[in-house]
Design an enzyme around this catalytic site. Structure first.
Site, mmCIF file in Angstrom:
data_model
loop_
_atom_site.group_PDB
_atom_site.id
_atom_site.type_symbol
_atom_site.label_atom_id
_atom_site.label_comp_id
_atom_site.label_asym_id
_atom_site.label_seq_id
_atom_site.Cartn_x
_atom_site.Cartn_y
_atom_site.Cartn_z
ATOM 1 N N THR A 174 0.825 -1.210 0.000
ATOM 2 C CA THR A 174 0.000 0.000 0.000
ATOM 3 C C THR A 174 0.857 1.256 0.000
ATOM 4 O OG1 THR A 174 -1.743 -1.222 1.150
ATOM 5 C CG2 THR A 174 -1.898 1.164 1.215
ATOM 6 N N TYR A 213 3.838 -12.768 4.780
ATOM 7 C CA TYR A 213 2.722 -12.151 4.063
ATOM 8 C C TYR A 213 2.375 -13.019 2.862
ATOM 9 C CZ TYR A 213 0.030 -8.506 1.574
ATOM 10 O OH TYR A 213 -0.946 -7.796 0.908
ATOM 11 N N LYS A 256 0.295 -12.660 7.760
ATOM 12 C CA LYS A 256 -0.780 -11.861 7.181
ATOM 13 C C LYS A 256 -1.246 -12.629 5.960
ATOM 14 C CE LYS A 256 -1.712 -7.514 4.755
ATOM 15 N NZ LYS A 256 -1.124 -6.266 4.188
ATOM 16 N N ILE A 260 -4.284 -6.313 9.076
ATOM 17 C CA ILE A 260 -3.451 -5.213 8.599
ATOM 18 C C ILE A 260 -4.238 -4.571 7.477
ATOM 19 C CG2 ILE A 260 -1.286 -4.564 7.487
ATOM 20 C CD1 ILE A 260 0.045 -6.852 9.047
#
Length: 295
Positions: free
Chosen positions: A52, A140, A168, A210
């Site tokens: 992001t 992740y 995540k 998250i």
């Protein structure tokens, strides 16, 4: 797994990197984002230099300066998670060694992409990183970006490593989430990588999220997560319903294009992104405006 002092239950914010019209990092805007999210009750930690944040298009110098700025603008003393990942294992290890990790609580590292390693390759990759890292590692799993899924068996194998504390997971696979929740060590965190799946993940044994949308709506979103963690899913759902219509637009032209358009409408930053991403279309701006939560 060994016991950890870092608490990842709740809401982490996957921070954006605001840019000026000239494509430089907009530090006044970043300060506004940090204040906006950091002072919201229920935000537990920040994630810096993730997807992001447009990490593929920020330079090494910019990454170091952004991390230093976040450290210096953290009056609530929120834990900072820092993204260091890639598909060249040794290069990731070297980057970890070269990064000033003072004031950072953990590293988040994306599963290797493009070269599409086997599950055994993914395990070896993360073990090498975890062995070398001076900080705990959060894995992740984001198959939509990496081109491969970390299986539940792979995640559970890696969860036994003493320096790997969490995953995540953005696989959108409920059966996989259940397998991880059922079999993971008690002190290993299962964290949602998808905003709209977060409360459902908590219901089956996850610990939080998250979040992308928490950049813009940290109070609404973190209240929903805290309600879910308190097993008050009625309240959690009512809060999440306020965001469900706008959520899809965050990804319609890729993340963080939609998010930056949203945050521009909230006067937090410009909608500027770096190539190969392009700024949100006028049509997307209008869709976001039309679905803005009343709260």
């Amino acid at each position: 797994m060994t016991s950890q002092t870092l608490n990842l239950r709740g809401t982490g914010v996957a921070l954006i990197t605001p840019f000026t019209a000239e494509q430089t990092v907009d530090y006044p805007a970043l300060a506004r984002v940090l204040s906006h999210t950091g002072q919201a009750e229920g935000v537990e930690y920040w994630v810096v230099n993730g997807t992001t944040a447009e990490s593929p298009t920020t330079s090494a110098q910019e990454k170091a300066e952004i991390l230093a700025f976040v450290k210096a603008n953290n009056p609530q003393r929120l834990p900072i998670i820092y993204g260091i990942g890639g598909n060249h294992t040794q290069a990731v290890i070297e980057q970890i060694r070269k990064t000033d990790l003072h004031g950072v609580s953990a590293i988040m590292s994306v599963s290797p992409y493009y070269n599409k390693p086997s599950q055994q390759g993914i395990i070896a990759h993360y073990r090498a990183i975890a062995d070398a890292s001076p900080l705990p590692v959060i894995m992740y799993n984001v198959p939509g970006r990496t081109g491969s899924n970390m299986s539940a068996a792979t995640i559970l194998t890696l969860a036994e490593h003493p320096n790997i504390i969490a995953v995540k997971d953005a696989s959108a696979n409920i059966e996989q989430y259940l397998q991880i929740a059922k079999n993971k060590p008690k002190d290993f965190y299962l964290i949602s990588g998808d905003d709209m799946h977060a409360t459902a993940l908590i219901a089956i044994g996850g610990e939080g999220v998250i979040s992308v949308l928490a950049n813009a709506f940290p109070t609404i979103f973190s209240k929903a997560i805290r309600a879910a963690l308190a097993q008050d899913f009625g309240t959690a759902n009512e809060l999440l319903y306020q965001l469900i219509d706008i959520n899809g637009y965050m990804y319609e032209e890729s993340n963080p294009v939609g998010l930056k358009a949203l945050m521009a409408q909230l006067d937090l930053c410009r909608p500027t992104v770096r190539l190969p991403l392009v700024e949100a279309s006028e049509a997307l701006h209008q869709k976001i405006k039309a679905t803005m939560p009343k709260a």
